[in-house]
Design a protein around this motif. Sequence first.
Motif, PDB file in Angstrom:
ATOM      1  N   GLY A 149      -4.989  10.313   1.860  1.00 35.13           N
ATOM      2  CA  GLY A 149      -5.909  10.968   0.948  1.00 35.13           C
ATOM      3  C   GLY A 149      -6.669   9.985   0.072  1.00 35.13           C
ATOM      4  O   GLY A 149      -7.015  10.289  -1.059  1.00 35.13           O
ATOM      5  N   ILE A 169       0.817  -1.206   0.000  1.00 32.99           N
ATOM      6  CA  ILE A 169       0.000   0.000   0.000  1.00 32.99           C
ATOM      7  C   ILE A 169       0.856   1.265   0.000  1.00 32.99           C
ATOM      8  O   ILE A 169       2.011   1.228   0.408  1.00 32.99           O
ATOM      9  CB  ILE A 169      -0.929   0.028   1.225  1.00 32.99           C
ATOM     10  N   GLY A 170       0.275   2.359  -0.455  1.00 33.22           N
ATOM     11  CA  GLY A 170       0.961   3.649  -0.456  1.00 33.22           C
ATOM     12  C   GLY A 170       1.545   3.973  -1.822  1.00 33.22           C
ATOM     13  O   GLY A 170       2.059   3.081  -2.505  1.00 33.22           O
ATOM     14  N   GLU A 180      -9.428  15.715   0.253  1.00 28.74           N
ATOM     15  CA  GLU A 180      -9.587  14.418  -0.399  1.00 28.74           C
ATOM     16  C   GLU A 180     -10.846  14.416  -1.263  1.00 28.74           C
ATOM     17  O   GLU A 180     -10.890  13.869  -2.353  1.00 28.74           O
ATOM     18  CB  GLU A 180      -9.706  13.292   0.632  1.00 28.74           C
ATOM     19  N   ARG A 200       5.801  11.594  -3.917  1.00 26.93           N
ATOM     20  CA  ARG A 200       6.735  10.542  -4.319  1.00 26.93           C
ATOM     21  C   ARG A 200       6.692  10.276  -5.810  1.00 26.93           C
ATOM     22  O   ARG A 200       7.641   9.746  -6.366  1.00 26.93           O
ATOM     23  CB  ARG A 200       6.493   9.268  -3.513  1.00 26.93           C
ATOM     24  N   GLY A 207      -0.932  -5.483   2.425  1.00 29.40           N
ATOM     25  CA  GLY A 207      -1.645  -4.397   3.098  1.00 29.40           C
ATOM     26  C   GLY A 207      -3.094  -4.243   2.693  1.00 29.40           C
ATOM     27  O   GLY A 207      -3.672  -3.178   2.838  1.00 29.40           O
ATOM     28  N   THR A 259      -5.577  -5.225   4.224  1.00 32.83           N
ATOM     29  CA  THR A 259      -6.423  -4.969   5.396  1.00 32.83           C
ATOM     30  C   THR A 259      -5.963  -3.754   6.196  1.00 32.83           C
ATOM     31  O   THR A 259      -6.494  -3.478   7.254  1.00 32.83           O
ATOM     32  CB  THR A 259      -6.420  -6.200   6.331  1.00 32.83           C
ATOM     33  N   ALA A 260      -4.960  -3.022   5.684  1.00 33.78           N
ATOM     34  CA  ALA A 260      -4.429  -1.884   6.440  1.00 33.78           C
ATOM     35  C   ALA A 260      -5.408  -0.708   6.419  1.00 33.78           C
ATOM     36  O   ALA A 260      -5.962  -0.387   5.382  1.00 33.78           O
ATOM     37  CB  ALA A 260      -3.096  -1.451   5.851  1.00 33.78           C
ATOM     38  N   PRO A 261      -5.633  -0.070   7.580  1.00 38.17           N
ATOM     39  CA  PRO A 261      -6.540   1.082   7.617  1.00 38.17           C
ATOM     40  C   PRO A 261      -5.852   2.339   7.093  1.00 38.17           C
ATOM     41  O   PRO A 261      -4.639   2.470   7.218  1.00 38.17           O
ATOM     42  CB  PRO A 261      -6.844   1.231   9.116  1.00 38.17           C
ATOM     43  N   LYS A 268      -2.659   5.148   8.693  1.00 38.73           N
ATOM     44  CA  LYS A 268      -1.743   4.503   9.643  1.00 38.73           C
ATOM     45  C   LYS A 268      -0.538   3.981   8.876  1.00 38.73           C
ATOM     46  O   LYS A 268      -0.674   3.269   7.900  1.00 38.73           O
ATOM     47  CB  LYS A 268      -2.436   3.315  10.335  1.00 38.73           C
ATOM     48  N   ARG A 269       0.639   4.328   9.383  1.00 40.58           N
ATOM     49  CA  ARG A 269       1.852   3.915   8.695  1.00 40.58           C
ATOM     50  C   ARG A 269       2.241   2.520   9.161  1.00 40.58           C
ATOM     51  O   ARG A 269       2.429   2.289  10.340  1.00 40.58           O
ATOM     52  CB  ARG A 269       2.903   4.943   9.052  1.00 40.58           C
ATOM     53  N   MET A 270       2.358   1.593   8.206  1.00 44.20           N
ATOM     54  CA  MET A 270       2.625   0.196   8.550  1.00 44.20           C
ATOM     55  C   MET A 270       4.123  -0.112   8.484  1.00 44.20           C
ATOM     56  O   MET A 270       4.599  -0.789   7.575  1.00 44.20           O
ATOM     57  CB  MET A 270       1.861  -0.731   7.610  1.00 44.20           C
ATOM     58  N   GLY A 271       4.868   0.414   9.414  1.00 46.07           N
ATOM     59  CA  GLY A 271       6.298   0.085   9.505  1.00 46.07           C
ATOM     60  C   GLY A 271       7.144   0.809   8.470  1.00 46.07           C
ATOM     61  O   GLY A 271       7.967   1.633   8.827  1.00 46.07           O
ATOM     62  N   HIS A 272       6.932   0.524   7.211  1.00 49.40           N
ATOM     63  CA  HIS A 272       7.664   1.233   6.167  1.00 49.40           C
ATOM     64  C   HIS A 272       7.127   2.654   6.065  1.00 49.40           C
ATOM     65  O   HIS A 272       5.920   2.870   6.060  1.00 49.40           O
ATOM     66  CB  HIS A 272       7.463   0.556   4.811  1.00 49.40           C
ATOM     67  N   ALA A 273       8.047   3.615   5.949  1.00 52.43           N
ATOM     68  CA  ALA A 273       7.617   5.009   5.826  1.00 52.43           C
ATOM     69  C   ALA A 273       6.732   5.205   4.597  1.00 52.43           C
ATOM     70  O   ALA A 273       5.898   6.085   4.561  1.00 52.43           O
ATOM     71  CB  ALA A 273       8.831   5.929   5.743  1.00 52.43           C
ATOM     72  N   GLY A 274       6.943   4.352   3.600  1.00 50.52           N
ATOM     73  CA  GLY A 274       6.152   4.502   2.374  1.00 50.52           C
ATOM     74  C   GLY A 274       4.788   3.845   2.439  1.00 50.52           C
ATOM     75  O   GLY A 274       3.908   4.128   1.629  1.00 50.52           O
ATOM     76  N   ALA A 275       4.591   2.943   3.405  1.00 47.50           N
ATOM     77  CA  ALA A 275       3.362   2.142   3.439  1.00 47.50           C
ATOM     78  C   ALA A 275       2.273   2.858   4.208  1.00 47.50           C
ATOM     79  O   ALA A 275       1.995   2.581   5.355  1.00 47.50           O
ATOM     80  CB  ALA A 275       3.649   0.779   4.050  1.00 47.50           C
TER      81      ALA A 275
END
Lengths: 291, 394
Positions: free
Chosen positions: A254, A210-211, B142, B124, A236, A238-240, A243-250
Amino acid sequence: MSILVGKETRLLCQGITGQAGEFHTRGCLDYGTQVVAGCTPGKGGQEVAGVPVFDTVADAVKQTGVNATMIFVPAPFTADAILEAIDAGISVVVAITEGVPVLDMVRVFEKVRASDAVLIGPNCPGVITPEECKIGIMPGYIHRKGKVGVISRSGTLTYEAVWQLSNLGLGQSTCVGLGGDPIVGTSFVDLLRLFQQDDETEAILMMGEIGGTAEEEAAAVVAEQIDKPVAAFIAGRTAPPGKRMGHAGAIISGGKGTATEKVAALESAGIVVAESPADMGTAVQRAMQQA
Amino acid sequence: MKIHEFQAKKLLRAAGVAVLENQVCSTASEAGGAFKSLGGAVAVVKAQIHAGGRGKGTLKEHPDQHGVQLVRSAEDAIGVADRLLGSHLVTLQTGAAGQQVRQVLVEAGCAIARELYLGIVVDRGVSSPVLMVSSAGGMEIEKVAAETPELIFKEAFDRDAGLDAYQARKLATALELPVASMRSAVQFMQRLCRLFVEQDCSLVEINPLVVTETGELVALDAKMSFDDNALFRHKDLQEFRDLAEEEPTEVRAGEAGLSFVKLDGNIGCLVNGAGLAMSTMDLIKLHGGEPANFLDVGGGANVEQVTEAFQILLSDDNVRAVLVNIFGGIMRCTTIASALLEAYQSVGFNVPLVVRLEGTEVNEGRKILEESGVDIITANDLTDAAKKVVAAAG
C-alpha cells in the motif's frame, strides 16, 4: 552493565533435543554462556551436551533457577513454547524459530505485554553481550566487548555490522536481533530506551529494513528521548513494492514502508544514516564525532 | 498464498457471507450455458487471474477487451469468454507480458445502490487484525489512503472473540448505511472477520462491497491470501494453489528451500540471509548496477542448494555477471568455497563470477578459491565486490 543478558544469566534451551537446539546449545556453552537446563516434553531425565533435560519449563525453573530461555522448537509449536516460558516466570525469552504463523503471534504478543517478560523474536539470531553471554545462533568470535548497542531486524546483516564495529575497535555492549517477522516481541523503541539507560552503551546502531513503520516510530523516540549518538542503515532501498524479500515483514504494501520514507524519518531525528552497508561502522563513528 | 476470486467466493459462501450466484468456466460454450442457467437479463464475465486491476486491464491479443465485462445474452457471454480465454490480460499488477487467462467467472448481475470498500489485514502497528472500511468503493484503496484518509474507518478486533457487534455498528454508521441495512452489515462483517482468523488469512479484500437496492450487503469481488507459515494446518486450502499463476523460477527456488524474487536488472545475486541479500541489491545499485534478483540461500547453504541457485540465476538470459556475497557465521567459509567450486563446475558458468567471503575460516576459504585455478574474481570487502561485479557486467 549491558542490557537483557550478562554473566548472571542462567539459560534454558527449549527444543534442546532437536538438531538445531543441540548444536547451538553447544555453541553457547563454548562461548561461556551458563546453559543450565534444556526442555523437551517427554524427554525429561536425559542429558544433552552435559545439560539436564526437563519435561516442562516450570520444572527447569524450579530445579535450576533459569532466568532466560532460547527456543528452537518447530514453528507450529513455538507459540506454545513462548507461552510456557512466560507462565513459568522466565524474564528473557528468545525465540529463534523461523516460520511462526502471524495469528499465533497476535495471541502471544498480548500475553507477553500483559507479563513482565521480554520476548525477542521470533525468527531472529538472538542476543549477545560480548565476552559474557551469547544466546542464539550468531558466530561469537566476530564480537568485541565495547560501547555500541546494536539493534537489527536481520541476521547476517547484523554480523556484517558487528564485524565492522569490531574492526574499527568500537566493539559492542549488547547486540539484539529483533527478528524479521511482521509481529515480534520487542521493537526498536523498547531497546532504544534500555540502551539509553545503560552506562556501558555510548552509541547505538540500528539496522532496519523495508516494511511496517517500526523505524519511523524509533526515529520519533530518538528525537525526544535519546541523547546518545545514533546511526542507522535501512536495507531494501531498491526493493520493488508488493514483493516479499525473504523476511515475512519485508514487504512494501500500500505504498507504505519504503526505504525512502524511513531514511527521511531517521535523518530528521538527527540519526546518521549509512548509505552503503559497507559504511555501517563508520556511520557510528561519524555519529559519535558529531555528538 | 494467493487464490482466485471464484475460490475466495466459495469460502465466503461457506462462511455465510453474501455473494452472488456464479459459475466458473474454462470454455466459451460453458460460459454461454452459465448465462442461461443464471437466468437473469444481465451477467458479468470476469477473467480469473491472481493480479488485481482486471476491470481496467486489457488483453494483449484484443486491446479493446477488458478483463471484466457486462453481458446481456448467452451469445455475448460466449463472445467475451472466447476472447478472454487463452489470451493475456495486462493490468497494473501483471507487468507488460500480462497473465494468461485460463478460467472465467460468469456471475449474476444485481441492482447496486452503493459501492463500498472492506479489507482485513494484521496491522503490525497494533499487532492485531484490523477491519477497514471506506465509502470510496471500487477505487484503489492506496489512493484513498493517500488522498482522503478521512474516508477510511478502522476497528482492531480480538483474534479469538472476533469483531464485536458494536464495532460493526460503529463502522456501518460511519459509512452512513441506513438502519434497514444494519443487521446485514453486522452479520457480513462479523462472519468475514471470523473467516479471516479461521483460515489464517493475510489479506481479505472486498472491493467493491455493494449495498443492493434492497439494502443487503453483497461481496461483488473478493480477494484472499493466506499466511504461508500457517498452511500446515489448512490442508484443504492447498488444493486452491495455482502454480500457473506464479513466477516459474520462484516456484523452483521455493522447492529448493531458497527465497528468490526475480527483478529486471542484469547482475545475479546469491547471498545468505534476507537482510544482507537486500543490502547487496542496494549496494549494486549504489555503484551503478542493476540487480537481476533477490536470492537468499538461508543459513545453511549446501552444495545442492548452491548448484540449484546458480542454475536459477543463469537461466535468466539478462544476467551478465553474478555476485556471491556470503558472511559465514555458523557456516564456515571453507564449506561455502568448496560448495561454490563444485556447483560452478557442474553448472557450466558462462558469465563472470565475483565472490566475496567474510567470517568464519575466511582466509582458508579464499585460499581454496584462489588455488582452484577456476576463473573466479575474488573481492576483499563489500564495496570492492560491488565495483568488480558492476564492471564485469559491463
